[in-house]
Design an enzyme around this catalytic site. Structure first.
Site, PDB file in Angstrom:
ATOM      1  N   ASP A   8       0.838  -1.197   0.000  1.00  0.00           N
ATOM      2  CA  ASP A   8       0.000   0.000   0.000  1.00  0.00           C
ATOM      3  C   ASP A   8       0.871   1.245   0.000  1.00  0.00           C
ATOM      4  OD1 ASP A   8      -2.599   1.122  -0.038  1.00  0.00           O
ATOM      5  OD2 ASP A   8      -2.326   1.742   2.035  1.00  0.00           O
ATOM      6  N   HIS A  32      -3.951  14.080   0.847  1.00  0.00           N
ATOM      7  CA  HIS A  32      -4.096  13.158   1.980  1.00  0.00           C
ATOM      8  C   HIS A  32      -2.865  13.222   2.889  1.00  0.00           C
ATOM      9  CE1 HIS A  32      -5.036   9.528   4.259  1.00  0.00           C
ATOM     10  NE2 HIS A  32      -3.862   9.035   3.922  1.00  0.00           N
ATOM     11  N   ARG A  62       1.520  15.347  13.048  1.00  0.00           N
ATOM     12  CA  ARG A  62       2.818  15.934  13.388  1.00  0.00           C
ATOM     13  C   ARG A  62       2.846  17.453  13.350  1.00  0.00           C
ATOM     14  NH1 ARG A  62       3.783  11.507  10.239  1.00  0.00           N
ATOM     15  NH2 ARG A  62       3.591  12.797   8.389  1.00  0.00           N
ATOM     16  N   GLU A 108     -10.081   4.056   3.746  1.00  0.00           N
ATOM     17  CA  GLU A 108      -9.231   4.823   2.838  1.00  0.00           C
ATOM     18  C   GLU A 108      -9.702   4.517   1.429  1.00  0.00           C
ATOM     19  OE1 GLU A 108      -5.053   4.269   3.750  1.00  0.00           O
ATOM     20  OE2 GLU A 108      -5.188   5.795   5.326  1.00  0.00           O
ATOM     21  N   GLU A 148      -9.187   4.163  -2.183  1.00  0.00           N
ATOM     22  CA  GLU A 148      -8.002   3.965  -3.019  1.00  0.00           C
ATOM     23  C   GLU A 148      -8.369   3.238  -4.300  1.00  0.00           C
ATOM     24  OE1 GLU A 148      -4.507   2.466  -1.089  1.00  0.00           O
ATOM     25  OE2 GLU A 148      -5.075   3.250   0.879  1.00  0.00           O
ATOM     26  N   ASP A 159      -8.811   0.517   2.025  1.00  0.00           N
ATOM     27  CA  ASP A 159      -7.774   0.151   2.987  1.00  0.00           C
ATOM     28  C   ASP A 159      -8.291   0.524   4.382  1.00  0.00           C
ATOM     29  OD1 ASP A 159      -5.354  -0.406   4.238  1.00  0.00           O
ATOM     30  OD2 ASP A 159      -4.509   1.556   3.750  1.00  0.00           O
ATOM     31  N   ARG A 197      -7.371   4.026  13.260  1.00  0.00           N
ATOM     32  CA  ARG A 197      -6.526   5.215  13.476  1.00  0.00           C
ATOM     33  C   ARG A 197      -5.922   5.274  14.873  1.00  0.00           C
ATOM     34  NH1 ARG A 197      -5.454   6.177   8.381  1.00  0.00           N
ATOM     35  NH2 ARG A 197      -7.313   6.725   7.175  1.00  0.00           N
ATOM     36  N   GLN A 253      -3.113   2.849  14.853  1.00  0.00           N
ATOM     37  CA  GLN A 253      -2.067   3.385  13.976  1.00  0.00           C
ATOM     38  C   GLN A 253      -1.243   4.469  14.675  1.00  0.00           C
ATOM     39  OE1 GLN A 253      -3.692   4.998  10.329  1.00  0.00           O
ATOM     40  NE2 GLN A 253      -1.694   5.506   9.472  1.00  0.00           N
ATOM     41  N   TYR A 311       2.780   3.446  14.816  1.00  0.00           N
ATOM     42  CA  TYR A 311       3.330   3.637  13.466  1.00  0.00           C
ATOM     43  C   TYR A 311       4.777   4.092  13.401  1.00  0.00           C
ATOM     44  CZ  TYR A 311       3.240   8.764  13.067  1.00  0.00           C
ATOM     45  OH  TYR A 311       3.491  10.091  13.205  1.00  0.00           O
ATOM     46  N   LYS A 319      -3.656  -1.713   9.870  1.00  0.00           N
ATOM     47  CA  LYS A 319      -4.071  -1.917   8.480  1.00  0.00           C
ATOM     48  C   LYS A 319      -4.185  -3.398   8.142  1.00  0.00           C
ATOM     49  CE  LYS A 319      -3.130   2.482   7.186  1.00  0.00           C
ATOM     50  NZ  LYS A 319      -3.952   3.326   6.320  1.00  0.00           N
ATOM     51  N   THR A 321      -8.697  -5.467   3.966  1.00  0.00           N
ATOM     52  CA  THR A 321      -8.670  -4.593   2.791  1.00  0.00           C
ATOM     53  C   THR A 321      -9.735  -5.132   1.844  1.00  0.00           C
ATOM     54  OG1 THR A 321      -6.277  -4.319   3.032  1.00  0.00           O
ATOM     55  CG2 THR A 321      -7.234  -3.680   0.915  1.00  0.00           C
ATOM     56  N   THR A 335      -4.524   6.847  -0.275  1.00  0.00           N
ATOM     57  CA  THR A 335      -5.836   7.493  -0.191  1.00  0.00           C
ATOM     58  C   THR A 335      -5.947   8.617  -1.206  1.00  0.00           C
ATOM     59  OG1 THR A 335      -5.818   6.999   2.147  1.00  0.00           O
ATOM     60  CG2 THR A 335      -7.474   8.578   1.394  1.00  0.00           C
ATOM     61  N   GLU A 338      -9.789  12.623   7.682  1.00  0.00           N
ATOM     62  CA  GLU A 338      -9.698  13.941   7.057  1.00  0.00           C
ATOM     63  C   GLU A 338     -11.058  14.648   7.024  1.00  0.00           C
ATOM     64  OE1 GLU A 338      -7.695  11.650   3.750  1.00  0.00           O
ATOM     65  OE2 GLU A 338      -7.045  13.689   3.307  1.00  0.00           O
TER      66      GLU A 338
HETATM   67 MN    MN Z   1      -3.817   3.171   2.527  1.00  0.00          MN
END
Ligand code: MN
Length: 413
Positions: free
Chosen positions: A120, A127, A136, A193, A195, A227, A231, A234, A238, A247, A251, A343, A357
């Site tokens: 992925d 995104h 961040r 997500e 995609e 996907d 969150r 994640q 991550y 993830k 899927t 995404t 988002e």
């Molecule tokens: Mn993805």
């Protein structure tokens, strides 16, 4: 290009996702029959296993004895073109009306190919900016490598499922920012997500890179891909190696593989580069596609609301660039490799391809047409992706990619 006429009446409409121009490949079954390969035409499916048995379709060697498209993919682009040419003739206006057709309403769809591996990517700039800003802060939103490398991670093939498969909410480890210790339990920030998935149809050899042009020729087709993302899991797991359990649980892909041949009139270039790419990633011709995408959300037993609309042409890197980058180290790519685009989000708020988002990390809840509000996905909600390239009086549709969320299993610690 305009609508190509078929003797199958339902294919001759501006609204059908599957006119003669499209001819997408899937795997279906009826009753208790074994799953077999088919081609969508209007509201029907041409049974390719039967068509091959009866000699209505003839390839240099049998391709449709199995229950997926992998054997056919491995035959390579010349045979792919051969089959499409034969289908265009036999399903055309003056074609073979004795072909074995099955109504899509009588068929159950299955995984169209055996997924050998799943990678992925993270190739949508809107995104990446949105998520980076939330995780961040705006000054560190885009990682320093982002404009130079199509960033990806190696995902799981074992949990790629066909549209319509229920999705079980994952359990996982999370940690609230102000908590001293992490906790384990059901994901509280379950997301989608939006995609596009590219399917590798011809293999590359271990130790042998491929050019972007070669990579483009290796792609057998495209599907819608969700996907699913946890969150809260994640955010805790991550760094530094990227997403893992957030993830790995599921899927979803749409059942019909739409070919580059069908999408050829909709080719478009990637957006203008902000910094020059290294030569091995240069795009020799337009390699994105103009494909309109949408997401709907439906609470259990209630009507669906469209929550996002965007276009695949927003991506910063094409699938061919991602594939070329993937093989550049010498990593072998296999028949049945699935490549997630990342995404797809557009610049507008309504064009964001994830709830993270759309609700800005749950600060700005969505109000559905039913009057209910949502930040992330609740048990019983059904999320559906839709996609189509829109031509002059016809469309190249992908169908839908849908999944309903079931409660997390009780976990005995
Ligand atoms: Mn993805």
């Amino acid at each position: 290009m305009t609508l190509m006429k078929s003797w199958v009446a339902s294919a001759n409409s501006a609204d059908t996702p599957f006119p003669l121009n499209n001819l997408p490949y899937g795997v279906f079954s009826t009753g208790n029959d074994a799953p077999r390969c088919g081609v969508a035409i209007g509201d029907m499916i041409l049974d390719l296993a039967r068509a091959e048995e009866t000699g209505a379709i003839v390839l240099p060697k049998p391709a449709f004895k199995g229950s997926n498209w992998n054997a056919f993919m491995d035959m390579g682009p010349a045979i792919w073109a051969d089959l499409r040419a034969q289908l265009t003739t036999v399903l055309g206006e003056n074609g073979n009306t004795a072909l074995p057709l099955v109504a899509q309403s009588d068929a159950r769809m299955h995984m169209p190919f055996a997924v050998t591996e799943f990678t992925d990517f993270y190739a949508g700039k809107h995104h990446a900016m949105n998520v980076g800003t939330m995780f961040r802060g705006p000054e560190n939103a885009l990682p320093p490598n982002w404009l130079h490398i199509p960033i990806g991670y190696n995902g799981r093939a074992s949990s790629v499922v066909i549209s319509g498969t229920d999705i079980i909410r994952p359990n996982g480890q999370t940690k609230a920012p102000d908590a001293a210790m992490p906790q384990f339990g059901p994901c509280k920030r379950l997301d989608i997500e939006l995609e596009l998935g590219a399917i590798v149809g011809t293999a590359s050899k271990l130790g042998q890179p491929v050019s972007v042009a070669q990579a483009d020729d290796m792609i057998f087709g495209y599907v819608l891909l969700n996907d699913w993302s946890a969150r809260d899991i994640q955010a805790w797991e991550y760094q530094p190696l990227g997403p893992f359990q957030a993830k790995a649980f599921a899927t979803s892909i749409s059942p019909w593989i739409v070919t580059p041949a069908a999408l050829a009139p909709f080719r478009t270039s990637t957006p203008k580069r902000e910094v020059d790419l290294l030569p091995y990633l240069h795009e020799p011709k337009p390699m994105l596609f103009n494909i309109e995408l949408a997401v709907t959300m439906a609470p259990a037993g209630k009507a669906a609301t469209t929550i996002a609309q965007t276009n695949y042409n927003e991506m910063y890197y094409s699938a061919a660039q991602q594939l070329a980058h993937h093989a550049s180290s010498g990593c072998a790519m296999s028949v049945g490799d699935l490549i997630g685009s990342g995404t797809v989000s557009g610049p507008e708020k309504s064009a964001r391809g994830s709830l993270l988002e759309l609700t800005w990390g749950s600060k700005d809840p969505l109000t559905l047409d039913t009057g209910e509000t949502r930040t992330f996905i609740e048990d019983g909600d059904t999320l559906t992706l839709e996609g189509a390239a829109k031509g002059d009086g016809y469309q190249i549709g992908f169908g839908t990619c849908t999944g309903t969320i079931k409660p997390a299993p009780k976990f005995l610690a």
